[in-house]
Design an enzyme around this catalytic site. Structure first.
Site, PDB file in Angstrom:
ATOM      1  N   CYS A  82       0.812  -1.217   0.000  1.00  0.00           N
ATOM      2  CA  CYS A  82       0.000   0.000   0.000  1.00  0.00           C
ATOM      3  C   CYS A  82       0.848   1.272   0.000  1.00  0.00           C
ATOM      4  CB  CYS A  82      -0.930   0.010   1.209  1.00  0.00           C
ATOM      5  SG  CYS A  82      -0.065   0.134   2.804  1.00  0.00           S
ATOM      6  N   GLN A  83       2.171   1.160   0.202  1.00  0.00           N
ATOM      7  CA  GLN A  83       2.998   2.361   0.332  1.00  0.00           C
ATOM      8  C   GLN A  83       2.860   3.333  -0.844  1.00  0.00           C
ATOM      9  OE1 GLN A  83       3.987  -0.715   0.891  1.00  0.00           O
ATOM     10  NE2 GLN A  83       5.050  -0.871   2.850  1.00  0.00           N
TER      11      GLN A  83
END
Length: 345
Positions: A82-83
């Protein structure tokens, strides 16, 4: 026989736990991080674990290895990194190579042709753009549609599923095209506080001792304990007027997520990779087991790998990061139950 599931980007296994509680059986879990893979193996229960780069994974070979034909798999599920879409990151989205990993869910879907697909992502994914400017959500939905799946989406909050944490996540569910509507779970109506989840826990122990609960180990440095002592329950260091400059350092009043003490009577903010809030009443960081409690993991789920001192660093994901990155099992369970009911699995 329970419908089989395969887990991609499995992390510490939070989604696996929820999916299995919903009546599926995760037969294979895959993650690139070595500590996550070891955590998955520690809790495997006859589940095959692969420590490989999913971007290099041959889907046909994986399916053959698991002895499956196309269409046999009940659920393909995962939480791609998700970064690239995180609110606190650079939001490079699909320009970040990790952002493109979400399309490996499509590639593995083509290999398995599962009955359903479930993907978890941060909210910003819904606004992310492809390198050519197209909305990433629409591009992903189009690729699934080309394979015969309709992609549904809903923003869910962990608060609605009995967790004392304000954590919003997007759940994408892909079902055969004939399913034009998918009813997402509305939640269980149970609201819990941090105190309700943590109050019955014994005191943690230092690393050289054996804890009463797995991973309930405190590695807070002495200097950090002094800093924590200035923070009242429910507040954060940047708002502590009594703290000397040597303690506050360069923080401003806008730093509302850093160096925060939890409040027993309220809920926690979103737990994040790289940050560990302060215990509500003790002058220390919360332990990996306490993070796991706030994420809805059972105490029997054991994390492996190092516990990072807050002033140090470790290679790959330490225990705090593993569990803070995880999909909360109760959220995954609720969505997976709705999938099973929709498909009559």
């Amino acid at each position: 026989m329970k419908p089989a599931a395969v887990s991609l980007f499995s992390g510490a296994g939070g989604m696996d736990i929820g999916v299995d509680q919903a009546g599926f059986k995760t037969v294979c879990a895959i993650d690139f991080d070595v500590h996550c893979a070891n955590t998955l193996r520690r809790n495997a229960r006859k589940k095959t674990v692969w420590n490989v780069d999913i971007g290099l994974l041959d889907g046909e070979r994986l399916r053959d290895t698991l002895g499956m034909e196309k269409g046999d798999l009940g659920l393909l599920h995962g939480g791609p990194p998700c970064q690239p879409f995180s609110q606190i990151g650079k939001r490079d989205g699909l320009r970040d190579p990790r952002g493109m990993l979400i399309f490996d869910m499509v590639r593995l879907t083509k290999a398995f042709r599962p009955k359903s697909v479930m993907i978890e992502q941060v909210p910003y994914f819904l606004r992310a753009k492809m390198p050519d400017g197209r909305p990433a959500f629409q591009a992903l939905a189009a690729e699934f549609r080309a394979l015969g799946y309709r992609m549904h989406s809903r923003l869910l909050n962990a608060l609605s599923y009995g967790l004392p944490q304000c954590r919003e996540r997007v759940f994408l569910v892909c079902l055969p095209l004939e399913h034009s509507v998918f009813d997402y779970p509305s939640g269980n109506g149970v609201r819990r506080t941090v105190g309700e989840v943590l109050n019955d826990m014994p005191d943690p122990v230092p690393p050289e001792e054996t804890p009463a609960l797995p991973n309930h180990i405190d590695v807070t440095p002495a200097r950090d304990r002094e800093r924590i002592s200035y923070v009242p329950e429910g507040l954060w260091l940047s708002k502590c007027q009594d703290a000397p400059p040597s303690i506050v350092r360069n923080l401003t009043r806008k730093d509302t997520t850093k160096f925060r003490r939890l409040d027993r009577s309220s809920v926690a903010p979103t737990l994040r990779c790289g940050e560990a809030p302060y215990h509500p009443t003790q002058d220390r960081y919360i332990t990996p087991r306490e993070v796991a409690r706030l994420q809805g993991f059972p105490d029997t789920h054991v994390l492996t790998g190092p516990i990072r001192g807050r002033t140090g660093s470790v290679r790959d994901l330490d225990q705090h990061r593993q569990v803070a990155n995880a999909v909360p099992p109760p959220m995954a369970r609720a969505v997976a139950v709705s999938i099973a009911e929709t498909l009559c699995l």
